[in-house]
Design an enzyme around this catalytic site. Structure first.
Site, PDB file in Angstrom:
ATOM      1  N   LYS A  27       0.835  -1.212   0.000  1.00  6.63           N
ATOM      2  CA  LYS A  27       0.000   0.000   0.000  1.00  6.63           C
ATOM      3  C   LYS A  27       0.864   1.254   0.000  1.00  6.63           C
ATOM      4  O   LYS A  27       0.585   2.200  -0.745  1.00  6.63           O
ATOM      5  CB  LYS A  27      -0.924  -0.040   1.225  1.00  6.63           C
ATOM      6  CG  LYS A  27      -1.932   1.077   1.280  1.00  6.63           C
ATOM      7  CD  LYS A  27      -3.230   0.651   1.941  1.00  6.63           C
ATOM      8  CE  LYS A  27      -3.080   0.371   3.424  1.00  6.63           C
ATOM      9  NZ  LYS A  27      -2.891   1.622   4.210  1.00  6.63           N
ATOM     10  N   ARG A  32       2.679   5.985  -3.252  1.00  8.17           N
ATOM     11  CA  ARG A  32       3.820   6.808  -3.678  1.00  8.17           C
ATOM     12  C   ARG A  32       4.061   6.697  -5.184  1.00  8.17           C
ATOM     13  O   ARG A  32       4.514   7.658  -5.809  1.00  8.17           O
ATOM     14  CB  ARG A  32       5.070   6.398  -2.887  1.00  8.17           C
ATOM     15  CG  ARG A  32       5.019   6.875  -1.417  1.00  8.17           C
ATOM     16  CD  ARG A  32       5.952   6.072  -0.547  1.00  8.17           C
ATOM     17  NE  ARG A  32       6.074   6.562   0.823  1.00  8.17           N
ATOM     18  CZ  ARG A  32       5.199   6.308   1.799  1.00  8.17           C
ATOM     19  NH1 ARG A  32       4.120   5.573   1.564  1.00  8.17           N
ATOM     20  NH2 ARG A  32       5.411   6.785   3.021  1.00  8.17           N
ATOM     21  N   SER A 173       6.663   9.085  12.458  1.00  8.91           N
ATOM     22  CA  SER A 173       5.643   8.908  11.415  1.00  8.91           C
ATOM     23  C   SER A 173       6.229   9.086  10.029  1.00  8.91           C
ATOM     24  O   SER A 173       6.710  10.161   9.667  1.00  8.91           O
ATOM     25  CB  SER A 173       4.503   9.910  11.625  1.00  8.91           C
ATOM     26  OG  SER A 173       3.704   9.964  10.455  1.00  8.91           O
ATOM     27  N   GLN A 175       4.451   9.108   7.448  1.00  6.75           N
ATOM     28  CA  GLN A 175       3.545   9.982   6.699  1.00  6.75           C
ATOM     29  C   GLN A 175       3.967  11.437   6.850  1.00  6.75           C
ATOM     30  O   GLN A 175       3.966  12.197   5.883  1.00  6.75           O
ATOM     31  CB  GLN A 175       2.113   9.800   7.193  1.00  6.75           C
ATOM     32  CG  GLN A 175       1.550   8.423   6.861  1.00  6.75           C
ATOM     33  CD  GLN A 175       0.136   8.228   7.360  1.00  6.75           C
ATOM     34  OE1 GLN A 175      -0.459   9.128   7.949  1.00  6.75           O
ATOM     35  NE2 GLN A 175      -0.411   7.050   7.137  1.00  6.75           N
ATOM     36  N   ASP A 325       1.703  -1.289  11.826  1.00 11.30           N
ATOM     37  CA  ASP A 325       0.374  -1.724  11.372  1.00 11.30           C
ATOM     38  C   ASP A 325       0.086  -3.181  11.736  1.00 11.30           C
ATOM     39  O   ASP A 325      -0.994  -3.686  11.438  1.00 11.30           O
ATOM     40  CB  ASP A 325       0.258  -1.550   9.852  1.00 11.30           C
ATOM     41  CG  ASP A 325       0.223  -0.077   9.453  1.00 11.30           C
ATOM     42  OD1 ASP A 325      -0.125   0.765  10.308  1.00 11.30           O
ATOM     43  OD2 ASP A 325       0.555   0.230   8.293  1.00 11.30           O
ATOM     44  N   LYS A 352      -4.669   5.571  14.588  1.00 10.76           N
ATOM     45  CA  LYS A 352      -4.757   4.879  13.298  1.00 10.76           C
ATOM     46  C   LYS A 352      -6.218   4.925  12.805  1.00 10.76           C
ATOM     47  O   LYS A 352      -6.977   5.767  13.245  1.00 10.76           O
ATOM     48  CB  LYS A 352      -4.232   3.453  13.426  1.00 10.76           C
ATOM     49  CG  LYS A 352      -2.737   3.394  13.708  1.00 10.76           C
ATOM     50  CD  LYS A 352      -1.933   3.935  12.544  1.00 10.76           C
ATOM     51  CE  LYS A 352      -0.447   3.964  12.840  1.00 10.76           C
ATOM     52  NZ  LYS A 352       0.297   4.729  11.834  1.00 10.76           N
ATOM     53  N   ARG A 356      -6.577   1.848  17.766  1.00 14.26           N
ATOM     54  CA  ARG A 356      -6.326   0.403  17.605  1.00 14.26           C
ATOM     55  C   ARG A 356      -5.976  -0.295  18.900  1.00 14.26           C
ATOM     56  O   ARG A 356      -6.240  -1.489  19.046  1.00 14.26           O
ATOM     57  CB  ARG A 356      -5.184   0.174  16.611  1.00 14.26           C
ATOM     58  CG  ARG A 356      -5.691  -0.069  15.257  1.00 14.26           C
ATOM     59  CD  ARG A 356      -4.640  -0.490  14.281  1.00 14.26           C
ATOM     60  NE  ARG A 356      -5.246  -0.350  12.962  1.00 14.26           N
ATOM     61  CZ  ARG A 356      -4.601  -0.117  11.851  1.00 14.26           C
ATOM     62  NH1 ARG A 356      -3.291   0.006  11.867  1.00 14.26           N
ATOM     63  NH2 ARG A 356      -5.242  -0.014  10.721  1.00 14.26           N
ATOM     64  N   ARG A 398      -7.847  -3.433   9.555  1.00 17.50           N
ATOM     65  CA  ARG A 398      -6.930  -4.382  10.210  1.00 17.50           C
ATOM     66  C   ARG A 398      -7.558  -5.015  11.460  1.00 17.50           C
ATOM     67  O   ARG A 398      -7.208  -6.130  11.830  1.00 17.50           O
ATOM     68  CB  ARG A 398      -5.598  -3.710  10.529  1.00 17.50           C
ATOM     69  CG  ARG A 398      -4.907  -3.215   9.254  1.00 17.50           C
ATOM     70  CD  ARG A 398      -3.434  -2.989   9.414  1.00 17.50           C
ATOM     71  NE  ARG A 398      -2.938  -2.114   8.369  1.00 17.50           N
ATOM     72  CZ  ARG A 398      -2.660  -2.495   7.113  1.00 17.50           C
ATOM     73  NH1 ARG A 398      -2.813  -3.743   6.749  1.00 17.50           N
ATOM     74  NH2 ARG A 398      -2.233  -1.614   6.226  1.00 17.50           N
TER      75      ARG A 398
HETATM   76  C1  S3P Z   1       2.396   4.685   6.193  1.00 17.65           C
HETATM   77  C2  S3P Z   1       2.889   5.042   7.405  1.00 17.65           C
HETATM   78  C3  S3P Z   1       2.327   4.587   8.695  1.00 17.65           C
HETATM   79  C4  S3P Z   1       1.377   3.407   8.517  1.00 17.65           C
HETATM   80  C5  S3P Z   1       0.462   3.591   7.344  1.00 17.65           C
HETATM   81  C6  S3P Z   1       1.262   3.752   6.070  1.00 17.65           C
HETATM   82  C7  S3P Z   1       3.022   5.224   4.978  1.00 17.65           C
HETATM   83  O1  S3P Z   1       1.614   5.654   9.287  1.00 17.65           O
HETATM   84  O2  S3P Z   1       0.623   3.207   9.684  1.00 17.65           O
HETATM   85  O3  S3P Z   1      -0.391   2.486   7.201  1.00 17.65           O
HETATM   86  O4  S3P Z   1       2.759   4.702   3.870  1.00 17.65           O
HETATM   87  O5  S3P Z   1       3.813   6.176   5.094  1.00 17.65           O
HETATM   88  P1  S3P Z   1       2.360   6.737  10.224  1.00 17.65           P
HETATM   89  O6  S3P Z   1       3.385   7.376   9.393  1.00 17.65           O
HETATM   90  O7  S3P Z   1       1.312   7.718  10.640  1.00 17.65           O
HETATM   91  O8  S3P Z   1       2.910   5.935  11.372  1.00 17.65           O
END
Ligand code: S3P
Length: 444
Positions: A27, A32, A173, A175, A325, A352, A356, A398
């Site tokens: 994913k 990306r 994170s 993200q 995750d 999340k 979770r 999940r």
């Molecule tokens: C992800 C980063 C994670 C993960 C998410 C996918 C990503 O989140 O939980 O399912 O693709 O960068 P966080 O960056 O908020 O931890």
């Protein structure tokens, strides 16, 4: 998934699981691929892309921002990019559905370009914090109008004159790291992110492959990641490997279901993602990694998994980012282990797709498992779970998948109140699991 009615499911005790399976594409890499493809010069092609709702929403968003996105009959996705400064204001709202990764990375991608976009999501996404990205992106020069508490719906006004920043991540994170790096791509000069704790590194690796000027330095206070902005990216051909976060479910299913012997082919083994495999092996799981190879710039392998007697362990806090995750699946495995499994460093689980930590604990307790928890830890007392419970899933894919796995080996069937959201990340989950011998079926 928006507005669809809940689809409760039940899973019952299964015989030995057998088979050779492949899980859908990763994913993180799928999101990306679409986003970098959208701002590269030329046509990016991605094969093996996850065709789950989260990623499809990102594809639609990239299209609305000006990129051309299409899918061939043979399953190859083609993205015609608009260049690093070429995104334009979308006509309607950008709907990211259930996906935190989709919206947070897209906010970064748009933040240094003078466009206006309103972002929306489902009930779960609308509860999740966006301040973690709007704070650094505001420093770059973007402006945001948000709902209370910095939540969706949110309108972004991208910066006309973006300024480069150095940003130290306050939370572990990927993200947030990625949002700042993506904003850096259309910002003059050098944007730096400092990450004290390493998180998944797909953005850095893929940016390098797309020809970005990116450098990573390991220093005493963490990884310093620098990107030079306003350089064009070159379109790429991407082979998306299998998602280890999806593999987690058949993996745990085979470990806890007596007599099982399965192989999960083509699973990505990037070391920022393999914490669950390490942990399950420490617990006594019989997992052999076969056929290790490089595919699409990532290490992949086939996981040969046999049913195993597991023992409870203490999972180190430092490992959390590499399996963030996977805690729902691990907690289910732990409920079948001998002794107590202690998990720490779980604060991010609170934000999340659901809280979770609370959802896992409630699900375990509903099925007769004894647990203890604190703000950022969970202890699961293993044994032979009774099952028989119905688990509230809170729109969290999940949670649904983890408890359907639990039902395969618990004494009585385990039910989940909804399963529609499984399609966000693992559209063929039920068919694939039942094909190995699972007994997952609608609740009459
Ligand atoms: C992800 C980063 C994670 C993960 C998410 C996918 C990503 O989140 O939980 O399912 O693709 O960068 P966080 O960056 O908020 O931890």
């Amino acid at each position: 998934m928006h507005g669809s009615s809940p689809a409760p499911l039940r899973s019952r005790k299964a015989q030995a699981l057998k088979g050779l399976i492949r899980v859908p594409g990763d994913k993180s890499i799928s999101h990306r691929s679409l986003m970098l493809g959208a701002i590269a010069v030329g046509e990016t092609r991605a094969q093996g892309l996850l065709e789950g709702e989260d990623v499809v929403n990102t594809a639609k968003a990239m299209q609305a921002l000006g990129a051309k996105v299409s899918r061939d009959k043979d399953g190859i996705w083609r993205i015609q990019g608009v260049g690093v400064s070429g995104l334009t204001s979308p006509k309607g709202d950008l709907d990211f559905g259930n996906s935190g990764t989709g919206v947070r990375l897209a906010l970064g991608l748009m933040a240094a370009t003078p466009l206006t976009a309103r972002c929306i999501g489902d009930a779960s996404l609308s509860k999740r914090p966006m301040g973690r990205v709007t704070v650094p992106l505001s420093q770059i020069g973007a402006r945001f109008e948000t709902e209370e508490g910095g939540r969706l719906p949110l309108t972004l006004h991208g910066a006309r004159d973006a300024v480069p920043i150095t940003y130290r991540l306050p939370v572990a994170s990927a993200q947030v790291k990625s949002a700042v790096l993506l904003a850096g791509l259309n910002t003059p000069g050098r944007t730096t992110v400092i990450e004290p704790q390493a998180t998944r590194n797909h953005t850095e690796r893929m940016l390098k492959a797309f020809g970005a000027e990116i450098a990573v330095e390991q220093k005493d206070d963490g990884r310093h990641i620098h990107v030079m902005g306003q350089r064009e990216l070159k379109a790429q051909a991407i082979d998306v490997p299998g998602d280890p976060s999806s593999a987690a479910f058949p993996l745990v299913a085979a470990l806890i279901t007596e007599g099982s012997d399965i192989t999960i082919a083509n699973v990505m083994l990037n070391e920022t993602r393999t914490g669950l495999i390490t942990t399950l092996i420490e617990m006594g799981g019989d997992i052999e990694i076969e056929n290790r190879r490089l595919a699409g710039g990532e290490e992949v392998g086939d996981l040969h998994v046999r049913a195993s007697r597991l023992k409870g362990i203490s999972v180190p806090k430092a490992r959390a980012p590499s399996m963030i995750d996977e805690y729902p699946a691990l907690a289910v495995a732990a409920s079948f282990a001998d002794g107590i499994t202690h998990m720490e460093g779980l604060d991010e689980l609170r934000v999340k797709e659901s809280d979770r930590l609370a959802a896992v604990e409630a699900g375990l307790q509903a099925n007769g498992v004894t647990t203890r928890s604190g703000p950022d830890w969970l202890a699961v007392e293993g044994g032979s779970p009774n099952g028989g419970g119905t688990v509230p899933t809170h729109l969290d894919h999940r949670i649904a998948m983890a408890f359907l796995v639990m039902g395969l080996a618990a004494r009585d069937a385990v039910s989940v109140d909804d399963s529609a959201m499984i399609a966000t990340s693992f559209p063929n989950f039920i068919a694939l699991m039942n094909g190995m011998g699972c007994r997952i079926e609608p609740v009459a």
